[in-house]
Design a protein around this motif. Structure first.
Motif, short mmCIF file in Angstrom:
data_model
loop_
_atom_site.label_atom_id
_atom_site.label_comp_id
_atom_site.label_asym_id
_atom_site.label_seq_id
_atom_site.Cartn_x
_atom_site.Cartn_y
_atom_site.Cartn_z
N ILE A 1 -5.81 9.12 2.06
CA ILE A 1 -6.34 7.62 2.73
C ILE A 1 -5.05 6.51 1.95
O ILE A 1 -4.04 7.00 1.49
N ILE A 2 -5.19 4.96 2.28
CA ILE A 2 -4.34 4.05 1.84
C ILE A 2 -4.77 3.84 0.55
O ILE A 2 -6.21 3.24 0.82
N TYR A 3 -4.05 3.32 -0.10
CA TYR A 3 -4.32 2.75 -1.51
C TYR A 3 -3.28 2.02 -1.98
O TYR A 3 -2.30 1.43 -1.41
N SER A 4 -3.46 0.51 -2.83
CA SER A 4 -3.36 -0.75 -3.03
C SER A 4 -1.88 0.02 -4.15
O SER A 4 -2.46 0.23 -5.20
N ARG A 5 -0.79 -0.37 -3.96
CA ARG A 5 0.29 -0.66 -5.16
C ARG A 5 0.10 -1.93 -6.65
O ARG A 5 -0.77 -2.24 -5.85
N MET A 6 0.41 -1.11 -7.40
CA MET A 6 0.33 -2.23 -8.35
C MET A 6 0.70 -3.24 -8.63
O MET A 6 0.29 -4.76 -8.74
N ASP A 7 1.79 -3.68 -7.93
CA ASP A 7 2.91 -4.36 -7.66
C ASP A 7 2.68 -4.75 -6.35
O ASP A 7 3.39 -5.30 -5.52
N ALA A 8 1.78 -4.77 -5.31
CA ALA A 8 1.44 -5.30 -4.31
C ALA A 8 1.65 -6.95 -4.15
O ALA A 8 1.02 -7.53 -5.08
N PRO A 9 2.24 -7.43 -3.13
CA PRO A 9 2.14 -8.65 -2.83
C PRO A 9 1.13 -10.00 -3.01
O PRO A 9 1.24 -11.01 -3.90
N GLN A 10 -0.07 -9.55 -3.03
CA GLN A 10 -1.28 -9.73 -3.36
C GLN A 10 -1.45 -10.27 -4.14
O GLN A 10 -2.63 -11.27 -4.23
N ARG A 11 -1.04 -10.05 -5.02
CA ARG A 11 -1.22 -9.72 -6.81
C ARG A 11 -0.41 -11.23 -6.69
O ARG A 11 -1.20 -12.02 -7.97
N SER A 12 0.07 -11.96 -5.95
CA SER A 12 0.49 -13.71 -5.90
C SER A 12 -0.88 -14.54 -5.68
O SER A 12 -1.04 -16.19 -5.49
N PHE A 13 -1.65 -13.82 -4.96
CA PHE A 13 -2.20 -14.61 -4.31
C PHE A 13 -4.10 -15.30 -5.07
O PHE A 13 -4.53 -15.89 -4.30
N GLY A 14 -3.93 -14.76 -5.74
CA GLY A 14 -5.16 -15.01 -6.71
C GLY A 14 -6.15 -14.22 -5.73
O GLY A 14 -6.51 -14.08 -4.42
N PHE B 1 0.48 -1.28 -0.17
CA PHE B 1 -0.54 0.22 -0.10
C PHE B 1 0.81 1.20 -0.19
O PHE B 1 2.03 1.22 0.33
N LEU B 2 0.69 2.30 -0.04
CA LEU B 2 0.54 3.68 -0.58
C LEU B 2 0.08 4.73 0.54
O LEU B 2 -1.39 4.58 0.27
N TYR B 3 0.52 6.07 0.66
CA TYR B 3 -0.49 6.61 1.37
C TYR B 3 -1.21 8.12 0.49
O TYR B 3 0.12 8.17 -0.57
N ASP B 4 -1.88 8.32 0.59
CA ASP B 4 -2.31 9.64 -0.33
C ASP B 4 -2.43 10.88 -0.19
O ASP B 4 -3.87 10.95 0.90
N PRO B 5 -1.28 11.83 0.49
CA PRO B 5 -1.79 12.50 1.44
C PRO B 5 -2.71 13.64 0.88
O PRO B 5 -3.37 14.42 1.69
#
Length: 562
Positions: A41-54, A33-37
């Motif tokens: 808010i917090i939002y997900s990165r394109m290369d987030a590790p969640q991408r491996s888990f389907g 995640f990254l922070y949008d000042p």
């Protein structure tokens, strides 16, 4: 099939730059995640590790375990040789109110060990007889990303907007806001690849009365205010009430600090390391859920490791840690450990830390080994509601046994941070076995010789190896295998199709697998009128039946409908 549009073709909402500088900031970033000042808010990165888990239904069904009270809206359709699932979410995620749009695919006819195990476990959607819905889905590849937009409203007031952005998982989460899913709505916009994909998508949502439905070329937009997909995640009333109360406490405590914003680099609240930000540990959550589902379906441990390594691309050591969090009898776990590690019966310590009644996660801060080595490492985090197991083996060749400690931090019910040190030793010679904890709430029992021997506190002075269980709140160690059935689902012929209770629901077929493999035991009634649920081999196949006794009210057939 045209590729996804280039980012340069669109005017995107690009948040101001942010990078982590503090432990919490690095934790948020490492979790994807990254922070949008600009929007706080917090939002997900394109290369987030969640991408491996389907993704699969089992993840939604276990959402309460991550303190998530959410509406889930999967949309299934087929296009260009693939099954597609676009899923929408909104609700409360522990400390944060948020929404998500995820894009997932699965090649039609795809097979493999990972798919086979995940399809049969977390992929199964109860009461949904469409085969392509009972599958595990991969996160969309770069070429399958879609142009997504979302605007989250709370009681009509906009909390934040995301996109338009080409993404596989567009998200936003506002810390310190408490919401019920019914208070939230999401203005959704999705640009499909072409007219054929648009028509397939529209066919998938046909009959769902979304408000403000609009089609502009290949872009479909609408408002997601309530879910229409069936089933929704299981929410047993006691668990739901507990999670809601916990989330309210966490949000209130967080807001009492009066932080000027939600920048993880500026937020200083110790309890956030163990409570309130479960979404940061999504990988361990889904991995543990998949491992648990596989074990409960009778899949051998080595097969689970191979299947999840194949599906997720994760190291076997990580999957071993997930397996060790699966509720199982002590004897079955010890037997698997000894087969896997080829451990002889020696002067080792087999340790279980039972956090099933704990108010927060446990975070490992230190370990020691005066004698021996950890051949199965203490878990770095033991999630609230779960168990952790590890093994300290005695040194060989040596005249010494095993002796060590582990130290964990956690938050109590008032979100005050506590430290607990667990110690254990199984010496050789005439010295006595021992175990202790530095927090009185953490009580322990143990046995020696064989894991099924009676457990005592203090632990038995003699015998080896030593088996010790530390339990928050005391009582018998929870092995998670005894479940009370309070209601059932039945088909038109009166046959039992599902078992239900405070622990959730399970299909009759899955319950049969669990009972026959010895991983879960079901019973009905209470007090003196308890009846075990048995598997019976009938003329037309296996079915479930309670053991005979004098109380007809605890029969499966007589229980109320789920």
């Amino acid at each position: 099939m045209p590729d996804a549009p280039d980012v340069d073709d669109w005017k995107l909402t690009v948040p101001s730059p942010w990078s982590p500088t503090t432990p919490l900031g690095y934790g948020v970033y490492a979790a994807g995640f990254l922070y949008d000042p600009d929007q706080d808010i917090i939002y997900s990165r394109m290369d987030a590790p969640q991408r491996s888990f389907g993704y699969a239904y089992g993840y939604d069904d276990g959402a309460l375990a991550m303190s998530a009270v959410i509406d889930c809206e999967p949309i299934f359709f087929d296009y260009a040789g693939k099954h597609w699932m676009v899923e929408l979410w909104k609700g409360q995620y522990g400390l944060e109110t948020g929404c998500e749009i995820g894009v997932y695919t699965r090649p039609i006819g795809s097979t493999g060990l990972g798919y086979a195990v995940l399809d049969a476990t977390v992929g199964q959607r109860p009461n949904d007889d469409v085969p392509s819905h009972d599958l595990f889905y991969d996160c969309a590849s770069d070429g399958d990303r879609l142009l997504l937009s979302a605007k989250l409203r709370r009681n009509g007031t906009t909390l934040f907007t995301r996109g338009p952005e080409i993404h596989w998982w567009l998200t936003g989460f506002r810390w310190g806001v408490l919401s019920d899913p019914s208070e939230l709505s999401v203005d959704v916009s999705i640009r499909l690849k072409d007219a054929a994909m648009r028509d397939a998508f529209l066919g998938a949502i046909a009959g769902r009365p979304y408000s403000d439905l609009h089609v502009d070329g290949t872009t479909v937009s609408f408002t997601f205010s309530r879910p229409f997909a069936v089933p929704q995640p299981t929410r047993p009333a006691p668990a739901l009430a507990a999670v809601r109360a916990s989330n309210e406490t966490i949000v209130s405590a967080y807001n009492s600090f009066g932080f000027p914003n939600n920048d993880p680099n500026q937020v200083d609240a110790d309890f956030l390391s163990v409570a309130g930000l479960e979404l940061l540990h999504f990988g361990d959550f889904v991995g543990s859920a998949a491992a648990r589902a596989a074990i409960e379906n009778g899949v051998p441990g080595p097969t689970v490791v191979a299947a999840l390594a194949d599906a997720f691309g994760i190291a076997g050591s990580t999957i071993d840690a997930w397996l060790n969090s699966v509720p199982r009898t002590l004897s079955s776990w010890v037997a698997e450990v000894q087969r896997t590690l080829a451990l002889p019966l020696d002067f080792s310590c087999y340790v279980m830390i039972d956090n099933t009644k704990g108010p927060s996660d446990l975070l490992l801060t230190s370990i020691t080994a005066a004698f021996g080595s950890y051949v199965m490492s203490p878990p770095a985090r033991i999630a609230r509601g779960s168990v952790g197991r590890f093994v300290l083996q005695d040194p060989k060749p040596s005249v010494f046994g095993s002796e060590g400690t582990v130290t964990y931090q956690y938050a109590d019910e008032n979100l005050e941070m506590k430290t607990v040190v667990f110690s254990f030793q199984c010496p050789t010679g005439f010295a006595a076995n021992a175990a202790a904890s530095t927090q009185p709430r953490w009580r322990f029992t143990g046995t020696s010789g064989e894991p099924d021997n009676p457990r005592t506190s203090p632990v038995p002075e003699g015998g080896h190896p030593l088996y010790v269980a530390f339990v928050i709140g005391g009582g018998a160690a929870s092995e998670g295998r005894h479940r009370r059935v309070t209601s059932t689902a039945k088909d038109s012929g009166g046959d039992i199709t599902r078992l239900c209770g405070a622990w959730g629901t399970v299909s009759a077929a899955q319950a049969i697998l669990q009972i026959t493999s010895g991983t879960v035991a079901y019973y009905t009634g209470a007090g003196p009128s308890v009846a075990d649920v048995h598997v019976v081999d009938g003329r037309t196949g296996r079915y479930l039946r309670t053991g005979p006794d004098a109380d007809p009210g605890n029969n499966l057939d007589e229980l109320p409908d789920c």
